[in-house]
Design a protein around this motif. Structure first.
Motif, PDB file in Angstrom:
ATOM      1  N   SER A  52       0.858  -1.199   0.000  1.00 25.79           N
ATOM      2  CA  SER A  52       0.000   0.000   0.000  1.00 25.79           C
ATOM      3  C   SER A  52       0.882   1.234   0.000  1.00 25.79           C
ATOM      4  O   SER A  52       1.987   1.219   0.564  1.00 25.79           O
ATOM      5  N   TYR A  53       0.378   2.270  -0.624  1.00 28.23           N
ATOM      6  CA  TYR A  53       1.135   3.521  -0.693  1.00 28.23           C
ATOM      7  C   TYR A  53       0.133   4.674  -0.686  1.00 28.23           C
ATOM      8  O   TYR A  53      -0.889   4.633  -1.380  1.00 28.23           O
ATOM      9  N   THR A  54       0.417   5.704   0.107  1.00 27.11           N
ATOM     10  CA  THR A  54      -0.503   6.839   0.195  1.00 27.11           C
ATOM     11  C   THR A  54      -0.009   8.006  -0.644  1.00 27.11           C
ATOM     12  O   THR A  54       1.120   8.491  -0.468  1.00 27.11           O
ATOM     13  N   LEU A  55      -0.855   8.428  -1.586  1.00 20.39           N
ATOM     14  CA  LEU A  55      -0.579   9.604  -2.408  1.00 20.39           C
ATOM     15  C   LEU A  55      -1.251  10.825  -1.760  1.00 20.39           C
ATOM     16  O   LEU A  55      -2.358  10.714  -1.208  1.00 20.39           O
ATOM     17  N   PHE A  56      -0.570  11.955  -1.826  1.00 20.31           N
ATOM     18  CA  PHE A  56      -1.140  13.203  -1.328  1.00 20.31           C
ATOM     19  C   PHE A  56      -1.346  14.154  -2.502  1.00 20.31           C
ATOM     20  O   PHE A  56      -0.423  14.374  -3.299  1.00 20.31           O
ATOM     21  N   ALA A  57      -2.558  14.685  -2.617  1.00 23.09           N
ATOM     22  CA  ALA A  57      -2.850  15.633  -3.691  1.00 23.09           C
ATOM     23  C   ALA A  57      -3.620  16.811  -3.102  1.00 23.09           C
ATOM     24  O   ALA A  57      -4.498  16.630  -2.249  1.00 23.09           O
ATOM     25  N   VAL A  58      -3.286  18.047  -3.519  1.00 20.53           N
ATOM     26  CA  VAL A  58      -3.987  19.257  -3.049  1.00 20.53           C
ATOM     27  C   VAL A  58      -4.361  20.108  -4.243  1.00 20.53           C
ATOM     28  O   VAL A  58      -3.725  20.046  -5.307  1.00 20.53           O
ATOM     29  N   SER A  59      -5.412  20.894  -4.081  1.00 23.42           N
ATOM     30  CA  SER A  59      -5.847  21.802  -5.143  1.00 23.42           C
ATOM     31  C   SER A  59      -5.580  23.239  -4.697  1.00 23.42           C
ATOM     32  O   SER A  59      -5.564  23.553  -3.502  1.00 23.42           O
ATOM     33  N   ASP A  61      -7.470  25.734  -4.932  1.00 26.59           N
ATOM     34  CA  ASP A  61      -8.607  26.418  -4.330  1.00 26.59           C
ATOM     35  C   ASP A  61      -8.978  25.823  -2.975  1.00 26.59           C
ATOM     36  O   ASP A  61      -9.981  26.213  -2.362  1.00 26.59           O
ATOM     37  N   GLY A  62      -8.178  24.826  -2.537  1.00 29.15           N
ATOM     38  CA  GLY A  62      -8.417  24.240  -1.216  1.00 29.15           C
ATOM     39  C   GLY A  62      -9.549  23.249  -1.160  1.00 29.15           C
ATOM     40  O   GLY A  62      -9.879  22.726  -0.095  1.00 29.15           O
ATOM     41  N   GLY A  63     -10.154  22.954  -2.313  1.00 32.76           N
ATOM     42  CA  GLY A  63     -11.271  22.018  -2.331  1.00 32.76           C
ATOM     43  C   GLY A  63     -10.822  20.564  -2.273  1.00 32.76           C
ATOM     44  O   GLY A  63      -9.633  20.240  -2.431  1.00 32.76           O
ATOM     45  N   LYS A  64     -11.790  19.662  -2.023  1.00 35.30           N
ATOM     46  CA  LYS A  64     -11.492  18.241  -1.907  1.00 35.30           C
ATOM     47  C   LYS A  64     -11.141  17.655  -3.263  1.00 35.30           C
ATOM     48  O   LYS A  64     -11.799  17.918  -4.257  1.00 35.30           O
ATOM     49  N   VAL A  65     -10.122  16.827  -3.247  1.00 38.50           N
ATOM     50  CA  VAL A  65      -9.657  16.164  -4.465  1.00 38.50           C
ATOM     51  C   VAL A  65     -10.204  14.736  -4.487  1.00 38.50           C
ATOM     52  O   VAL A  65     -10.245  14.055  -3.467  1.00 38.50           O
ATOM     53  N   SER A  66     -10.618  14.257  -5.645  1.00 37.00           N
ATOM     54  CA  SER A  66     -11.096  12.869  -5.791  1.00 37.00           C
ATOM     55  C   SER A  66     -10.029  12.056  -6.542  1.00 37.00           C
ATOM     56  O   SER A  66      -9.322  12.582  -7.407  1.00 37.00           O
ATOM     57  N   TYR A  80      -9.035   8.567   0.071  1.00 39.05           N
ATOM     58  CA  TYR A  80      -7.992   9.311   0.773  1.00 39.05           C
ATOM     59  C   TYR A  80      -6.621   9.138   0.111  1.00 39.05           C
ATOM     60  O   TYR A  80      -5.602   9.501   0.692  1.00 39.05           O
ATOM     61  N   GLY A  81      -6.613   8.533  -1.087  1.00 43.67           N
ATOM     62  CA  GLY A  81      -5.353   8.423  -1.828  1.00 43.67           C
ATOM     63  C   GLY A  81      -4.510   7.219  -1.481  1.00 43.67           C
ATOM     64  O   GLY A  81      -3.336   7.157  -1.861  1.00 43.67           O
ATOM     65  N   VAL A  82      -5.088   6.253  -0.746  1.00 42.43           N
ATOM     66  CA  VAL A  82      -4.330   5.057  -0.392  1.00 42.43           C
ATOM     67  C   VAL A  82      -4.403   4.062  -1.569  1.00 42.43           C
ATOM     68  O   VAL A  82      -5.482   3.575  -1.912  1.00 42.43           O
ATOM     69  N   VAL A  83      -3.239   3.796  -2.152  1.00 42.36           N
ATOM     70  CA  VAL A  83      -3.150   2.900  -3.309  1.00 42.36           C
ATOM     71  C   VAL A  83      -2.801   1.495  -2.812  1.00 42.36           C
ATOM     72  O   VAL A  83      -1.885   1.330  -2.002  1.00 42.36           O
ATOM     73  N   THR A  84      -3.533   0.483  -3.305  1.00 46.48           N
ATOM     74  CA  THR A  84      -3.267  -0.915  -2.946  1.00 46.48           C
ATOM     75  C   THR A  84      -2.932  -1.705  -4.200  1.00 46.48           C
ATOM     76  O   THR A  84      -3.737  -1.765  -5.134  1.00 46.48           O
ATOM     77  N   ALA A  85      -1.722  -2.290  -4.223  1.00 43.93           N
ATOM     78  CA  ALA A  85      -1.284  -3.074  -5.377  1.00 43.93           C
ATOM     79  C   ALA A  85      -1.903  -4.464  -5.327  1.00 43.93           C
ATOM     80  O   ALA A  85      -1.841  -5.144  -4.304  1.00 43.93           O
ATOM     81  N   LYS A  86      -2.504  -4.908  -6.467  1.00 41.55           N
ATOM     82  CA  LYS A  86      -3.227  -6.185  -6.482  1.00 41.55           C
ATOM     83  C   LYS A  86      -2.610  -7.234  -7.399  1.00 41.55           C
ATOM     84  O   LYS A  86      -2.542  -8.403  -7.047  1.00 41.55           O
ATOM     85  N   LYS A  87      -2.196  -6.856  -8.580  1.00 40.95           N
ATOM     86  CA  LYS A  87      -1.574  -7.818  -9.485  1.00 40.95           C
ATOM     87  C   LYS A  87      -0.630  -7.093 -10.434  1.00 40.95           C
ATOM     88  O   LYS A  87      -0.653  -5.855 -10.553  1.00 40.95           O
ATOM     89  N   LYS A  88       0.202  -7.886 -11.104  1.00 42.45           N
ATOM     90  CA  LYS A  88       1.217  -7.319 -11.987  1.00 42.45           C
ATOM     91  C   LYS A  88       0.573  -6.453 -13.071  1.00 42.45           C
ATOM     92  O   LYS A  88      -0.450  -6.796 -13.650  1.00 42.45           O
ATOM     93  N   GLY A  89       1.198  -5.294 -13.315  1.00 43.27           N
ATOM     94  CA  GLY A  89       0.723  -4.392 -14.357  1.00 43.27           C
ATOM     95  C   GLY A  89       1.025  -2.939 -14.005  1.00 43.27           C
ATOM     96  O   GLY A  89       1.782  -2.654 -13.064  1.00 43.27           O
ATOM     97  N   ILE A  93      -3.075   6.676 -11.565  1.00 40.21           N
ATOM     98  CA  ILE A  93      -3.937   7.225 -10.524  1.00 40.21           C
ATOM     99  C   ILE A  93      -4.124   8.705 -10.810  1.00 40.21           C
ATOM    100  O   ILE A  93      -3.133   9.447 -10.924  1.00 40.21           O
ATOM    101  N   THR A  94      -5.376   9.102 -10.939  1.00 35.86           N
ATOM    102  CA  THR A  94      -5.675  10.502 -11.278  1.00 35.86           C
ATOM    103  C   THR A  94      -6.356  11.185 -10.098  1.00 35.86           C
ATOM    104  O   THR A  94      -7.328  10.667  -9.545  1.00 35.86           O
ATOM    105  N   ALA A  95      -5.804  12.363  -9.714  1.00 40.58           N
ATOM    106  CA  ALA A  95      -6.416  13.197  -8.677  1.00 40.58           C
ATOM    107  C   ALA A  95      -7.096  14.369  -9.381  1.00 40.58           C
ATOM    108  O   ALA A  95      -6.456  15.082 -10.168  1.00 40.58           O
ATOM    109  N   THR A  96      -8.397  14.587  -9.124  1.00 43.46           N
ATOM    110  CA  THR A  96      -9.177  15.575  -9.871  1.00 43.46           C
ATOM    111  C   THR A  96      -9.866  16.554  -8.922  1.00 43.46           C
ATOM    112  O   THR A  96     -10.402  16.167  -7.883  1.00 43.46           O
TER     113      THR A  96
END
Length: 335
Positions: A52-59, A61-66, A80-89, A93-96
């Motif tokens: 697992s790895y946590t990505l941090f993204a901010v905008s 305008d201070g609004g919530k990022v998806s 909350y940006g927590v990435v979980t690796a499941k299988k090879k590939g 990850i897009t923060a909007t």
């Protein structure tokens, strides 16, 4: 380290830009969406399956990022940006935030498995251990494709059961590594390939097995010769048979002949008077006692067990000594 510093600087800028101005005009400004930017804490991350790895993204305008993953089967991402690796590939990850976005490329590495043994040769009944190491430290699952030939425990202990070949596979996270297992046919050596006995005689057939497994014995004709669990062959009557020795499906044989005995009498002819008795002596090569009989019981009587002859009336007759198909005779004259 440079990426962290740059991210901290960008984060500070974003926070400054996103400070509220409480201006009604700013809320009504149609260009506000265009002035919004999103900054991500990383642009590229490499993970192992299960990590697992946590990505941090901010905008700005201070609004919530998806957050969104381009392929959740390879790697998923939480709100909350927590990435979980499941299988090879690999995925993106897009923060909007509004029309602004930032991306991070996630590469999920294949789990590799190293085995302590890639092939083993065992005798039936033997055991050997095999260990596996994985690139992400996960425990593997073991499986034999032919458990009737060799089984494997959950800890990698292989037990050989019967001659043949199979594969033992270690698997984790969709990755597999194989160990080839050969269970050798046992080598069987007999103390004799052919023996001769008389009725009642015995011979202990000794067996040397490379796998040290206990052999089984079988007589083709029990009416001729029997064999016990320890390999002792006993003659029953004259004839021939085959004793088969089997270990784990592999068989060898010993040919057995039960010979007819040779009978020798101490006399070929006897003359008696009516009422007289005498006893013949017989030597039988098998060591067995013969059975006695007469050709004419009105002339002589014969004791079936001892061979004692008694003259009954004048005449001639034969007395016979018989054992396991063999026969000898003596002529008796009663005067």
């Amino acid at each position: 380290m440079k990426k962290k510093i740059i991210f901290i600087i960008l984060l500070s800028v974003c926070l400054c830009l996103s400070a509220p101005t409480y201006s009604a005009k700013a809320k009504e400004n149609p260009l506000s969406d265009l002035m919004c930017f999103v900054v991500m804490s990383a642009s590229e991350v490499v993970l192992d399956i299960g990590d697992s790895y946590t990505l941090f993204a901010v905008s700005t305008d201070g609004g919530k990022v998806s957050y969104k993953s381009s392929d959740s089967k390879v790697a998923s991402v939480s709100a909350y940006g927590v990435v979980t690796a499941k299988k090879k590939g690999s995925v993106t990850i897009t923060a909007t935030r509004k029309k602004a976005k930032a991306t991070c490329r996630i590469t999920v590495r294949e789990t590799t498995i190293g085995l302590s043994k890639k092939s083993v040769v065992l005798d039936c009944g033997e055991m050997t251990g095999i260990t596996a190491t994985t690139s992400n430290g996960k425990a593997v699952k073991w499986k034999s494709n032919k458990p009737s030939i060799a089984r494997v425990s959950e800890k990698g202990l292989i037990t050989a059961l019967k001659p043949g070949s199979c594969t033992v596979t270690a698997s984790v996270d969709g990755s597999r590594s194989v160990c080839n297992v050969t269970v050798a046919e046992p080598q069987i050596r007999l103390s004799a390939d052919e023996i001769s006995l008389f009725k009642g005689g015995s011979y202990r057939l000794r067996v040397d097995v490379s796998s040290k497994r206990t052999p089984t014995f079988k007589s083709g004709r029990k009416s001729v010769a029997t064999v016990s669990a320890d390999g002792t062959i006993t003659g029953v009557k004259h004839g021939s048979t085959v004793i088969t020795v089997t270990v784990d499906g592999v068989s060898v044989s010993c040919n057995v002949t039960v010979e007819s005995p040779v009978i020798t009498l101490d006399k070929d002819e006897i003359t008696l008077k009516k009422g007289e008795s005498t006893t013949l002596k017989a030597t039988v090569s098998s060591g067995q006692s013969p059975a006695w009989s007469t050709s004419n019981s009105s002339v002589i009587r014969a004791d079936k067990k001892t061979g004692k002859i008694t003259a009954v009336s004048k005449g001639k007759a034969f007395i016979y000594a018989s054992e396991d198909g063999a026969k000898a005779r003596c002529r008796v004259i009663v005067e």
